[in-house]
Design a protein around this motif. Sequence first.
Motif, PDB file in Angstrom:
ATOM      1  N   LYS A 177      12.212 -26.746 -11.631  1.00  0.00           N
ATOM      2  CA  LYS A 177      11.971 -27.570 -10.461  1.00  0.00           C
ATOM      3  C   LYS A 177      11.378 -26.765  -9.300  1.00  0.00           C
ATOM      4  CE  LYS A 177      15.579 -30.958 -11.521  1.00  0.00           C
ATOM      5  NZ  LYS A 177      16.781 -31.673 -11.019  1.00  0.00           N
ATOM      6  N   LEU A 178      10.527 -25.819  -9.648  1.00  0.00           N
ATOM      7  CA  LEU A 178       9.875 -25.024  -8.611  1.00  0.00           C
ATOM      8  C   LEU A 178       9.069 -25.925  -7.680  1.00  0.00           C
ATOM      9  CD1 LEU A 178       9.245 -22.166  -7.527  1.00  0.00           C
ATOM     10  CD2 LEU A 178       7.231 -22.171  -9.024  1.00  0.00           C
ATOM     11  N   MET A 179       9.357 -25.851  -6.412  1.00  0.00           N
ATOM     12  CA  MET A 179       8.749 -26.744  -5.419  1.00  0.00           C
ATOM     13  C   MET A 179       7.507 -26.133  -4.770  1.00  0.00           C
ATOM     14  SD  MET A 179      10.708 -28.197  -2.039  1.00  0.00           S
ATOM     15  CE  MET A 179      11.112 -26.504  -1.509  1.00  0.00           C
ATOM     16  N   GLY A 180       7.588 -24.850  -4.414  1.00  0.00           N
ATOM     17  CA  GLY A 180       6.480 -24.241  -3.703  1.00  0.00           C
ATOM     18  C   GLY A 180       6.409 -22.750  -3.896  1.00  0.00           C
ATOM     19  N   ILE A 181       5.285 -22.187  -3.495  1.00  0.00           N
ATOM     20  CA  ILE A 181       5.044 -20.754  -3.608  1.00  0.00           C
ATOM     21  C   ILE A 181       4.484 -20.244  -2.291  1.00  0.00           C
ATOM     22  CG2 ILE A 181       3.578 -19.016  -4.694  1.00  0.00           C
ATOM     23  CD1 ILE A 181       3.836 -20.467  -7.284  1.00  0.00           C
ATOM     24  N   GLU A 182       4.992 -19.119  -1.841  1.00  0.00           N
ATOM     25  CA  GLU A 182       4.477 -18.458  -0.648  1.00  0.00           C
ATOM     26  C   GLU A 182       4.720 -16.963  -0.788  1.00  0.00           C
ATOM     27  OE1 GLU A 182       7.436 -17.606   2.097  1.00  0.00           O
ATOM     28  OE2 GLU A 182       7.758 -17.278  -0.044  1.00  0.00           O
ATOM     29  N   MET A 183       4.669 -16.201   0.311  1.00  0.00           N
ATOM     30  CA  MET A 183       4.657 -14.753   0.171  1.00  0.00           C
ATOM     31  C   MET A 183       5.740 -14.011   0.952  1.00  0.00           C
ATOM     32  SD  MET A 183       0.511 -14.175   0.399  1.00  0.00           S
ATOM     33  CE  MET A 183       0.627 -12.408   0.119  1.00  0.00           C
ATOM     34  N   GLU A 184       6.533 -14.715   1.797  1.00  0.00           N
ATOM     35  CA  GLU A 184       7.391 -13.981   2.710  1.00  0.00           C
ATOM     36  C   GLU A 184       8.881 -14.328   2.685  1.00  0.00           C
ATOM     37  OE1 GLU A 184       3.293 -14.146   3.868  1.00  0.00           O
ATOM     38  OE2 GLU A 184       4.728 -15.825   3.957  1.00  0.00           O
ATOM     39  N   THR A 185       9.246 -15.510   2.256  1.00  0.00           N
ATOM     40  CA  THR A 185      10.619 -15.988   2.431  1.00  0.00           C
ATOM     41  C   THR A 185      11.657 -15.086   1.776  1.00  0.00           C
ATOM     42  OG1 THR A 185       9.986 -18.300   2.733  1.00  0.00           O
ATOM     43  CG2 THR A 185      12.193 -17.894   1.884  1.00  0.00           C
ATOM     44  N   TYR A 186      11.367 -14.588   0.587  1.00  0.00           N
ATOM     45  CA  TYR A 186      12.355 -13.748  -0.094  1.00  0.00           C
ATOM     46  C   TYR A 186      12.687 -12.512   0.742  1.00  0.00           C
ATOM     47  CZ  TYR A 186      14.891 -11.247  -3.718  1.00  0.00           C
ATOM     48  OH  TYR A 186      15.874 -10.596  -4.419  1.00  0.00           O
ATOM     49  N   GLY A 187      11.683 -11.926   1.373  1.00  0.00           N
ATOM     50  CA  GLY A 187      11.922 -10.753   2.216  1.00  0.00           C
ATOM     51  C   GLY A 187      12.806 -11.071   3.407  1.00  0.00           C
ATOM     52  N   VAL A 188      12.611 -12.263   4.007  1.00  0.00           N
ATOM     53  CA  VAL A 188      13.442 -12.690   5.133  1.00  0.00           C
ATOM     54  C   VAL A 188      14.879 -12.899   4.672  1.00  0.00           C
ATOM     55  CG1 VAL A 188      13.832 -14.526   6.821  1.00  0.00           C
ATOM     56  CG2 VAL A 188      11.507 -13.724   6.366  1.00  0.00           C
ATOM     57  N   TYR A 189      15.041 -13.596   3.555  1.00  0.00           N
ATOM     58  CA  TYR A 189      16.384 -13.860   3.032  1.00  0.00           C
ATOM     59  C   TYR A 189      17.095 -12.564   2.662  1.00  0.00           C
ATOM     60  CZ  TYR A 189      15.596 -18.926   2.630  1.00  0.00           C
ATOM     61  OH  TYR A 189      15.372 -20.254   2.884  1.00  0.00           O
ATOM     62  N   TYR A 190      16.365 -11.637   2.061  1.00  0.00           N
ATOM     63  CA  TYR A 190      16.984 -10.375   1.640  1.00  0.00           C
ATOM     64  C   TYR A 190      17.454  -9.577   2.860  1.00  0.00           C
ATOM     65  CZ  TYR A 190      17.811  -6.047  -0.892  1.00  0.00           C
ATOM     66  OH  TYR A 190      18.399  -4.930  -1.429  1.00  0.00           O
ATOM     67  N   ALA A 191      16.601  -9.493   3.883  1.00  0.00           N
ATOM     68  CA  ALA A 191      16.977  -8.744   5.081  1.00  0.00           C
ATOM     69  C   ALA A 191      18.173  -9.386   5.770  1.00  0.00           C
ATOM     70  CB  ALA A 191      15.789  -8.679   6.045  1.00  0.00           C
ATOM     71  N   ALA A 192      18.211 -10.716   5.820  1.00  0.00           N
ATOM     72  CA  ALA A 192      19.339 -11.410   6.468  1.00  0.00           C
ATOM     73  C   ALA A 192      20.629 -11.200   5.694  1.00  0.00           C
ATOM     74  CB  ALA A 192      19.024 -12.894   6.591  1.00  0.00           C
ATOM     75  N   ALA A 193      20.549 -11.283   4.374  1.00  0.00           N
ATOM     76  CA  ALA A 193      21.750 -11.155   3.548  1.00  0.00           C
ATOM     77  C   ALA A 193      22.298  -9.736   3.537  1.00  0.00           C
ATOM     78  CB  ALA A 193      21.443 -11.598   2.114  1.00  0.00           C
ATOM     79  N   HIS A 194      21.451  -8.740   3.804  1.00  0.00           N
ATOM     80  CA  HIS A 194      21.866  -7.348   3.738  1.00  0.00           C
ATOM     81  C   HIS A 194      21.845  -6.651   5.097  1.00  0.00           C
ATOM     82  CE1 HIS A 194      20.759  -8.252  -0.454  1.00  0.00           C
ATOM     83  NE2 HIS A 194      21.611  -7.306  -0.783  1.00  0.00           N
ATOM     84  N   SER A 195      21.796  -7.401   6.175  1.00  0.00           N
ATOM     85  CA  SER A 195      21.722  -6.787   7.497  1.00  0.00           C
ATOM     86  C   SER A 195      23.083  -6.237   7.915  1.00  0.00           C
ATOM     87  CB  SER A 195      21.245  -7.807   8.535  1.00  0.00           C
ATOM     88  OG  SER A 195      22.290  -8.689   8.891  1.00  0.00           O
ATOM     89  N   VAL A 196      23.052  -5.380   8.924  1.00  0.00           N
ATOM     90  CA  VAL A 196      24.292  -4.888   9.498  1.00  0.00           C
ATOM     91  C   VAL A 196      24.957  -6.018  10.277  1.00  0.00           C
ATOM     92  CG1 VAL A 196      23.432  -2.531   9.656  1.00  0.00           C
ATOM     93  CG2 VAL A 196      23.099  -4.084  11.580  1.00  0.00           C
ATOM     94  N   GLU A 197      26.245  -5.879  10.548  1.00  0.00           N
ATOM     95  CA  GLU A 197      26.951  -6.886  11.332  1.00  0.00           C
ATOM     96  C   GLU A 197      26.474  -6.882  12.787  1.00  0.00           C
ATOM     97  OE1 GLU A 197      28.847  -9.095  10.204  1.00  0.00           O
ATOM     98  OE2 GLU A 197      29.363  -8.386   8.201  1.00  0.00           O
ATOM     99  N   PRO A 198      26.401  -8.046  13.406  1.00  0.00           N
ATOM    100  CA  PRO A 198      26.754  -9.339  12.825  1.00  0.00           C
ATOM    101  C   PRO A 198      25.566  -9.948  12.072  1.00  0.00           C
ATOM    102  CG  PRO A 198      26.199  -9.621  15.133  1.00  0.00           C
ATOM    103  CD  PRO A 198      26.089  -8.148  14.851  1.00  0.00           C
ATOM    104  N   ARG A 199      25.798 -10.301  10.831  1.00  0.00           N
ATOM    105  CA  ARG A 199      24.752 -10.977  10.071  1.00  0.00           C
ATOM    106  C   ARG A 199      24.540 -12.381  10.619  1.00  0.00           C
ATOM    107  NH1 ARG A 199      27.849  -8.691   5.851  1.00  0.00           N
ATOM    108  NH2 ARG A 199      26.797  -6.951   4.829  1.00  0.00           N
TER     109      ARG A 199
END
Length: 413
Positions: free
Chosen positions: A346-368
Amino acid sequence: MLSILIIDDTQKKVDTLRNFICRKFDSIRESDIEHRRNTSDAFKLMRTRYFDLVMLDLNIPKKDKGKVSPKNAVDFLEQINEFGELIKQPAHILGITQMQGVPAEFRESFENSLWSLFCYGPEYNEWEDKLERKIQYLQDSKQRLRQNPDYDYDVAIINALSEPEHTVMMDVFGGDWVAEEFDGDKCETYYTKTLEKDNGERIRIVSVAQPQMASTASSALTAKMLYHYRPRYLFMTGIAAAVDPKECSLGDIMVAAECWDGASGKYKDGKFHPDPRHLNVDPVMINILTKAKKNKKLLHEITLASEFAMKKKLKDVRVHIGQMASVPAVIAMEKKIKEISEHARKLMGIEMETYGVYYAAAHSVEPRPKFFASIKSVSDYATVKKKDNFQDYASYTSAAFLKYVIMNGLDYT
């Protein structure tokens, strides 16, 4: 680590103070301690440099080889207060004097601004202990501030490029943005503003545009923005390619409830074998976005407000919540899309940046960030020749939808 400025025209005293500080505090290097011999040169330096502590000699010249006088130190304090917008105001100012019986008028100049003034010299046995305690306190408080779990900003928004995503987003949110830069981060310009709700609640927002596309750039930039501004919520807006024209119309909004790295995997026997790394948006955030998705009046108003949509006679924009893949390059080949879609029915769309944003947010220092989400609108389709005529409209619909969510769906307490 603290940055310190000593303003004193006596080199021997400066050397004594610098050596004492570096001997007592391993984290402070000699290069962290700047020195200026007069208040004029110090003020010029403070236009471009921030200091945690300024140590100001009470009997100091205004200019090099000028007459020394306590009045110059007092005038310098008044300059800092009066022309604070011209300099990077220090966190603390510590007055130093070898004068015995400091006149009350000069002592009051420090006390009125709640700055400290202490006596230095061999006849004063306590100056070392007092200076050590002051620097230790500043060092501890700076460390606690960085570890403080509280948020500074309410919302951070990142865009893939300045044009059209960031420019359009800023216009949707209103034009009174303030540009900001950091001494240690001259690669980026951040933009801040405050929105006010009907009930008077104020929402502090920061935004930034990537210097280039792809997840590597988005991850690095997101990490820096989270470090500088500590936002409660993180979003990305902009444009993306839809996979199926039958499912998503041009201008429709796609929320990446789940995103994965489309380039993760290996090539074997001439075929790409994907090894997807999935990152998901919090279910509470998805629920907030789903409620907005069902608001038909909102979606009609978003469409109606666009001259482009009216001219093209477009149907009301819709919101789709599903899977998106981030890839390192623009894709317009059906074969490649099929390879990526093999493990995402059910792949909806393709782009180039979202995974990098999600990864940085999920692995950021506190407070996330409490929640994060990528909200991108369809500007073209991944399986056909690229067109640019829907980029502005897609940038607008994604930003308009996010603005509604920020103003009506999020909790800032």
